[in-house]
Design a protein around this motif. Structure first.
Motif, mmCIF file in Angstrom:
data_model
loop_
_atom_site.group_PDB
_atom_site.id
_atom_site.type_symbol
_atom_site.label_atom_id
_atom_site.label_comp_id
_atom_site.label_asym_id
_atom_site.label_seq_id
_atom_site.Cartn_x
_atom_site.Cartn_y
_atom_site.Cartn_z
ATOM 1 N N VAL A 164 17.736 -16.276 37.651
ATOM 2 C CA VAL A 164 17.248 -16.547 36.544
ATOM 3 C C VAL A 164 18.410 -15.853 35.773
ATOM 4 O O VAL A 164 18.353 -14.386 35.835
ATOM 5 C CB VAL A 164 16.453 -17.518 35.599
ATOM 6 N N LEU A 165 19.981 -15.340 35.370
ATOM 7 C CA LEU A 165 20.880 -14.579 35.046
ATOM 8 C C LEU A 165 21.174 -15.520 33.638
ATOM 9 O O LEU A 165 21.651 -16.306 33.365
ATOM 10 C CB LEU A 165 22.043 -14.870 35.537
ATOM 11 N N LEU A 166 20.761 -14.223 32.649
ATOM 12 C CA LEU A 166 20.477 -14.361 31.277
ATOM 13 C C LEU A 166 21.112 -13.742 30.752
ATOM 14 O O LEU A 166 21.340 -11.945 31.169
ATOM 15 C CB LEU A 166 19.303 -13.835 30.800
ATOM 16 N N CYS A 167 22.487 -13.862 30.027
ATOM 17 C CA CYS A 167 23.366 -13.079 29.361
ATOM 18 C C CYS A 167 23.711 -13.626 28.119
ATOM 19 O O CYS A 167 23.691 -14.553 27.379
ATOM 20 C CB CYS A 167 25.571 -13.335 30.300
ATOM 21 N N ASP A 168 23.697 -12.059 26.996
ATOM 22 C CA ASP A 168 23.982 -12.316 25.671
ATOM 23 C C ASP A 168 24.862 -11.858 25.604
ATOM 24 O O ASP A 168 25.775 -10.631 25.602
ATOM 25 C CB ASP A 168 22.550 -11.849 25.583
ATOM 26 N N GLU A 169 25.758 -12.410 25.159
ATOM 27 C CA GLU A 169 27.305 -11.842 24.859
ATOM 28 C C GLU A 169 28.458 -10.932 25.555
ATOM 29 O O GLU A 169 28.332 -10.053 25.394
ATOM 30 C CB GLU A 169 27.399 -11.440 23.484
ATOM 31 N N PRO A 170 28.368 -11.940 27.018
ATOM 32 C CA PRO A 170 28.782 -11.387 28.189
ATOM 33 C C PRO A 170 29.930 -10.679 27.664
ATOM 34 O O PRO A 170 30.999 -9.751 28.748
ATOM 35 C CB PRO A 170 28.529 -11.767 29.339
ATOM 36 N N THR A 171 30.551 -11.214 27.102
ATOM 37 C CA THR A 171 32.145 -11.061 27.054
ATOM 38 C C THR A 171 32.482 -10.415 25.240
ATOM 39 O O THR A 171 33.933 -9.805 25.508
ATOM 40 C CB THR A 171 33.443 -12.388 27.367
ATOM 41 N N GLY A 172 31.121 -9.361 24.573
ATOM 42 C CA GLY A 172 31.609 -10.180 23.243
ATOM 43 C C GLY A 172 32.509 -9.079 23.386
ATOM 44 O O GLY A 172 33.018 -8.479 22.150
ATOM 45 N N ALA A 173 32.516 -7.681 23.749
ATOM 46 C CA ALA A 173 32.778 -6.825 24.127
ATOM 47 C C ALA A 173 34.399 -6.531 24.224
ATOM 48 O O ALA A 173 35.542 -5.345 24.860
ATOM 49 C CB ALA A 173 32.392 -5.226 24.260
ATOM 50 N N LEU A 174 34.938 -7.924 25.540
ATOM 51 C CA LEU A 174 36.231 -7.794 26.717
ATOM 52 C C LEU A 174 36.948 -8.369 25.844
ATOM 53 O O LEU A 174 37.152 -9.330 24.671
ATOM 54 C CB LEU A 174 35.863 -8.630 27.735
ATOM 55 N N ILE A 186 30.411 -14.662 36.330
ATOM 56 C CA ILE A 186 28.638 -15.616 36.655
ATOM 57 C C ILE A 186 29.043 -17.115 37.053
ATOM 58 O O ILE A 186 27.797 -17.548 37.407
ATOM 59 C CB ILE A 186 29.437 -16.179 35.215
ATOM 60 N N ALA A 187 30.294 -18.168 36.900
ATOM 61 C CA ALA A 187 30.162 -19.280 36.994
ATOM 62 C C ALA A 187 29.957 -19.256 38.991
ATOM 63 O O ALA A 187 29.668 -19.902 39.135
ATOM 64 C CB ALA A 187 31.814 -19.890 36.742
ATOM 65 N N ARG A 188 30.902 -17.918 39.327
ATOM 66 C CA ARG A 188 30.822 -18.266 40.720
ATOM 67 C C ARG A 188 29.372 -17.629 41.619
ATOM 68 O O ARG A 188 28.689 -17.978 42.374
ATOM 69 C CB ARG A 188 31.453 -16.814 41.617
ATOM 70 N N ILE A 189 28.678 -17.203 41.040
ATOM 71 C CA ILE A 189 27.053 -16.334 41.332
ATOM 72 C C ILE A 189 26.047 -17.706 40.909
ATOM 73 O O ILE A 189 25.138 -18.077 41.849
ATOM 74 C CB ILE A 189 26.744 -15.134 40.962
ATOM 75 N N ASN A 190 26.435 -18.469 39.791
ATOM 76 C CA ASN A 190 25.740 -19.680 39.636
ATOM 77 C C ASN A 190 26.020 -20.416 41.275
ATOM 78 O O ASN A 190 25.513 -21.569 41.315
ATOM 79 C CB ASN A 190 25.888 -20.514 38.163
ATOM 80 N N ARG A 191 27.319 -21.277 41.152
ATOM 81 C CA ARG A 191 28.110 -21.919 42.320
ATOM 82 C C ARG A 191 27.136 -21.676 43.971
ATOM 83 O O ARG A 191 26.272 -22.698 44.837
ATOM 84 C CB ARG A 191 29.356 -21.490 41.963
ATOM 85 N N GLU A 192 27.755 -19.751 44.122
ATOM 86 C CA GLU A 192 27.596 -19.992 45.049
ATOM 87 C C GLU A 192 25.889 -19.297 45.800
ATOM 88 O O GLU A 192 25.415 -19.716 46.329
ATOM 89 C CB GLU A 192 28.310 -18.678 45.235
ATOM 90 N N THR A 196 20.168 -19.844 38.590
ATOM 91 C CA THR A 196 20.092 -20.612 36.909
ATOM 92 C C THR A 196 21.186 -19.584 36.029
ATOM 93 O O THR A 196 20.439 -18.157 36.347
ATOM 94 C CB THR A 196 18.733 -20.895 36.604
ATOM 95 N N VAL A 197 21.966 -20.088 35.353
ATOM 96 C CA VAL A 197 22.414 -19.235 34.621
ATOM 97 C C VAL A 197 22.911 -20.149 33.140
ATOM 98 O O VAL A 197 22.106 -21.349 32.393
ATOM 99 C CB VAL A 197 24.159 -19.569 34.716
ATOM 100 N N VAL A 198 21.828 -18.677 31.876
ATOM 101 C CA VAL A 198 22.586 -19.254 30.583
ATOM 102 C C VAL A 198 22.921 -18.379 29.751
ATOM 103 O O VAL A 198 22.664 -16.732 30.198
ATOM 104 C CB VAL A 198 20.932 -18.808 30.333
ATOM 105 N N VAL A 199 23.701 -18.537 28.541
ATOM 106 C CA VAL A 199 24.855 -18.063 28.220
ATOM 107 C C VAL A 199 24.971 -17.579 27.225
ATOM 108 O O VAL A 199 24.671 -19.282 26.393
ATOM 109 C CB VAL A 199 26.598 -17.475 28.916
ATOM 110 N N ILE A 200 24.897 -16.728 26.146
ATOM 111 C CA ILE A 200 24.802 -17.340 24.591
ATOM 112 C C ILE A 200 25.720 -16.241 24.251
ATOM 113 O O ILE A 200 26.443 -15.096 25.651
ATOM 114 C CB ILE A 200 23.889 -15.853 24.152
ATOM 115 N N THR A 201 27.147 -17.147 23.354
ATOM 116 C CA THR A 201 27.826 -16.700 22.979
ATOM 117 C C THR A 201 28.293 -17.385 21.323
ATOM 118 O O THR A 201 27.812 -18.296 20.592
ATOM 119 C CB THR A 201 29.253 -17.086 23.962
#
Ligand code: ATP
Length: 238
Positions: A164-174, A186-192, A196-201
């Motif tokens: 599982v890949l847990l991402c807390d505001e991964p684009t918040g500073a970009l 992140i979507a590619r890693i999920n697909r390929e 399992t991915v959970v993203v907070i945004t």
């Protein structure tokens, strides 16, 4: 889409109460949730609604005050600190808003910090190549851009092949374009890789990438939306 896949995460009546002196904060209030293997979940909700608290329990960084939480056959809710450390090491990749790279280490060495203690890791160079930075492995974090640093943080998180890949505001500073690149990754890693991915945004546009969107309010899931199809990151604009 994920109907026949196994359930990987199960939470029932999760409560988390923080006490500071006289003050009690109910960060999670009897939250229940199932997550299926390979799902892409987005957690949306106002500040203070409990998103990070839920992510931290799912990632074994914190335990609930009461209720059940399991990752497959790992009981997280009542696990000891040592069990949680092993769970995190073997199963979880984290990506945070600020990349948390070590400035005195090269990109390869930053990734190796994780792969050195993992059971079936990728080679650091392979992980860096996956995020498009294979030719920058000998650079230091200060020699690359913020977006590239976030891609290294993703490489570091996935190099141990987490479940599982847990991402807390991964684009918040970009900026938008760089944010899109990181989300696409992140979507590619999920697909390929089937991770399992959970993203907070806080960005509702990003919810269009998800299989399911969990809307959190006041420590509970107020609504769950299922997207009929997932929008590619390249088509998002905000
Ligand atoms: N260590 C702590 N001690 C005391 N209260 C805490 C602690 N961590 C979180 N809280 C409180 O729990 C509630 C939920 O916090 P949480 O960080 O999970 O919300 P969030 O939805 O992730 O917010 P944000 O979008 O601002 O990051 C908030 O009221 C917060 O102040």
């Amino acid at each position: 889409m994920h109907g026949e896949r196994p359930r990987v995460f199960m939470a029932r009546n999760l409560c988390k109460t923080y006490r500071t002196g006289e003050l009690e904060v109910h960060a999670l209030r009897a939250l229940s949730l199932d997550i299926t293997e390979g799902e892409f979940i987005v957690l949306l909700g106002p500040s203070g609604s409990g998103k990070s608290t839920l992510l931290n329990i799912l990632g074994g960084l914190d335990t609930p005050t009461s209720g059940e939480a399991c990752w497959r056959d790992h009981v997280l809710a009542t696990a000891s600190e040592a069990e949680l450390t092993r769970y995190r090491r073997e199963h979880v990749g984290f990506v945070f808003q600020f990349y948390n790279l070590i400035s005195s280490l090269t990109l390869r060495e930053n990734v190796a910090l994780v792969t050195d203690i993992a059971e079936h890791p990728m080679a650091p160079d392979e992980a860096l190549a996956l995020v498009g930075l294979g030719d920058r492995a000998d650079n230091f974090p200060s020699q690359i851009s913020g977006g590239e640093q976030q891609r290294v943080a993703v490489a570091r998180a996935i190099a141990k092949r987490p479940d599982v890949l847990l991402c807390d505001e991964p684009t918040g500073a970009l900026d938008v374009d760089t944010g899109r690149l990181v989300l696409d990754l992140i979507a590619r890693i999920n697909r390929e890789l089937g991770t399992t991915v959970v993203v907070i945004t806080h960005n509702a546009v990003i919810a269009r990438m998800a299989d399911r969107v969990l809307h959190m309010t006041n420590g509970a899931i107020a609504a769950i939306e299922t997207n009929a199809s997932r929008c590619p990151a390249a088509e998002l604009s905000w």
